[in-house]
Scaffold this active site. Structure first.
Site, short mmCIF file in Angstrom:
data_model
loop_
_atom_site.label_atom_id
_atom_site.label_comp_id
_atom_site.label_asym_id
_atom_site.label_seq_id
_atom_site.Cartn_x
_atom_site.Cartn_y
_atom_site.Cartn_z
N ASP A 10 43.69 33.37 33.70
CA ASP A 10 43.23 34.62 34.31
C ASP A 10 41.70 34.59 34.35
O ASP A 10 41.07 33.78 33.67
CB ASP A 10 43.72 35.81 33.48
CG ASP A 10 43.21 37.13 34.05
OD1 ASP A 10 43.46 37.40 35.24
OD2 ASP A 10 42.53 37.89 33.32
N SER A 11 41.13 35.52 35.10
CA SER A 11 39.68 35.62 35.16
C SER A 11 39.10 36.06 33.81
O SER A 11 37.91 35.95 33.58
CB SER A 11 39.29 36.62 36.24
OG SER A 11 39.91 37.87 35.97
N CYS A 73 46.18 36.02 37.28
CA CYS A 73 45.19 36.88 37.95
C CYS A 73 45.61 37.13 39.40
O CYS A 73 45.87 36.17 40.15
CB CYS A 73 43.84 36.17 37.90
SG CYS A 73 42.52 37.02 38.75
N GLU A 175 39.54 48.14 30.09
CA GLU A 175 38.91 47.32 29.03
C GLU A 175 38.20 48.20 28.00
O GLU A 175 38.12 47.84 26.82
CB GLU A 175 37.94 46.31 29.65
CG GLU A 175 38.69 45.27 30.46
CD GLU A 175 37.93 43.99 30.75
OE1 GLU A 175 36.80 43.83 30.25
OE2 GLU A 175 38.47 43.16 31.49
N CYS A 207 47.05 44.33 40.11
CA CYS A 207 45.93 43.83 39.32
C CYS A 207 46.39 43.77 37.87
O CYS A 207 47.14 44.65 37.42
CB CYS A 207 44.73 44.77 39.46
SG CYS A 207 43.36 44.38 38.37
N HIS A 209 45.09 44.56 35.16
CA HIS A 209 44.73 45.67 34.28
C HIS A 209 45.52 46.96 34.55
O HIS A 209 45.56 47.85 33.70
CB HIS A 209 43.26 46.01 34.43
CG HIS A 209 42.33 44.95 33.90
ND1 HIS A 209 42.33 43.66 34.38
CD2 HIS A 209 41.38 45.00 32.94
CE1 HIS A 209 41.40 42.97 33.73
NE2 HIS A 209 40.81 43.75 32.86
N1 DGL Z 1 42.39 39.67 36.74
C1 DGL Z 1 41.88 40.31 37.93
C2 DGL Z 1 43.03 40.59 38.89
O1 DGL Z 1 44.17 40.72 38.50
C3 DGL Z 1 41.13 41.60 37.59
C4 DGL Z 1 39.78 41.38 36.94
C5 DGL Z 1 38.81 40.62 37.83
O2 DGL Z 1 38.33 41.20 38.83
O3 DGL Z 1 38.56 39.47 37.54
O4 DGL Z 1 42.81 40.68 40.07
#
Ligand code: DGL
Length: 290
Positions: A10-11, A73, A175, A207, A209
């Site tokens: 993931d990012s 992600c 977060e 997403c 989050h």
């Molecule tokens: N993990 C990213 C997503 O699901 C969200 C956070 C980011 O922008 O890196 O798109």
């Protein structure tokens, strides 16, 4: 049977919502998680950059001898899934296709909402995945709203109408742990104002989050709207793929669970344990793409 671990990247921290589902649903499987905490967020970057970062992340995990790769992600799945699949022989699973499929199954009114990062929404990848699934042809896109937070898109695809909306502030809210706070209710109220006016019966949380803000989003949208959590759907797809290929790990001994990040281990630990709902333990910091 295959004892090798599943690789998940993931990012940053968000992909832990997908890892949590893997822990819950596939407890015998060993995992290696990699969060790109040095270069997060991906959601505001160009497709080209997201592809480059994602390939570097996938390279690292492939070098660890994984049996299957999960692109947790949404933004990376939106832009880089094809490039990653082309580079590796192992099965690669993204989060967009499973979420899109589930949304199509869930909607009765044929009116679906999709929320995600700017990148995910701009890429139209959820819409394209829905289109591929239902064999839709005639597509028409209309823009609504003038102010930044008002702007959302209406996509007509044969008898389906899809509304898409970027909700970037949901990421830092989750977060910070403010997912039940007044600020979250207010922010969700702003972002979802347009979608609330549209009689959608299904909303994709596109997403990593957003599952943390499920209660607030559900409250703001009201009614019996079905909230589709891509993480849940993705784990179904992982299970199915492992079963089909005879790659499940025998539950004879405990699984190994490793964590790598590209920066800020302390923050990953502090925020991540809340996302994961369990302890993380040892984290190793690595460099990718240098
Ligand atoms: N993990 C990213 C997503 O699901 C969200 C956070 C980011 O922008 O890196 O798109």
């Amino acid at each position: 049977m295959n004892n090798k671990p599943i690789g998940v990247f993931d990012s940053g921290i968000g992909g832990l919502t997908v890892l949590k589902e893997i822990f819950n649903e596939l407890p015998a499987e060993s995992t290696i998680y990699l969060g790109d905490t040095a270069r997060v967020p991906y959601g505001i970057r160009s497709g080209e950059t997201v592809i480059r970062y994602s390939l570097e992340m996938a390279d690292f995990l492939a070098g660890k001898g994984i049996k299957l790769l999960v692109v947790a992600c949404n933004t990376a799945s939106a832009f880089a899934l094809t490039a990653i699949k082309e580079r590796f022989d192992i099965p690669v699973i993204g989060v967009i296709e499973p979420g899109a499929r589930r949304a199509l199954e869930a909607t009765k009114s044929k009116r679906i909402g999709i929320i995600g990062t700017e990148g995910t929404i701009k890429s139209n990848s959820y819409v394209n995945a829905i289109k591929a699934h239902c064999g839709g042809k005639a597509m028409h896109i209309r823009e609504h709203g003038v102010k930044r937070f008002d702007r959302y898109f209406e996509v007509t695809l044969d008898d389906l109408t899809i509304f898409t909306k970027a909700c970037p502030l949901f990421v830092p809210l989750a977060e910070e742990g403010w997912e039940s706070d007044d600020v979250a209710v207010l922010t969700a109220g702003h972002y979802l104002e347009g979608l609330r006016r549209e009689p959608i019966d299904t909303l994709v949380l596109g997403c990593t989050h957003y599952p943390l803000l499920k209660n607030v989003i559900g409250k703001v949208m009201g009614g019996d709207i079905a909230l589709i959590d891509s993480a849940t759907e993705t784990v179904r797809e992982i299970r199915e793929t492992l079963r089909r290929r005879g790659m499940e790990r025998p539950a004879a001994s405990g699984p190994s669970r490793r964590f790598y990040v590209t920066d800020a281990e302390e923050r990953f630990l502090r925020v991540g344990e809340r996302f994961l709902g369990s302890t993380i333990g040892h984290i190793e910091r690595i460099n990718v793409g240098l």
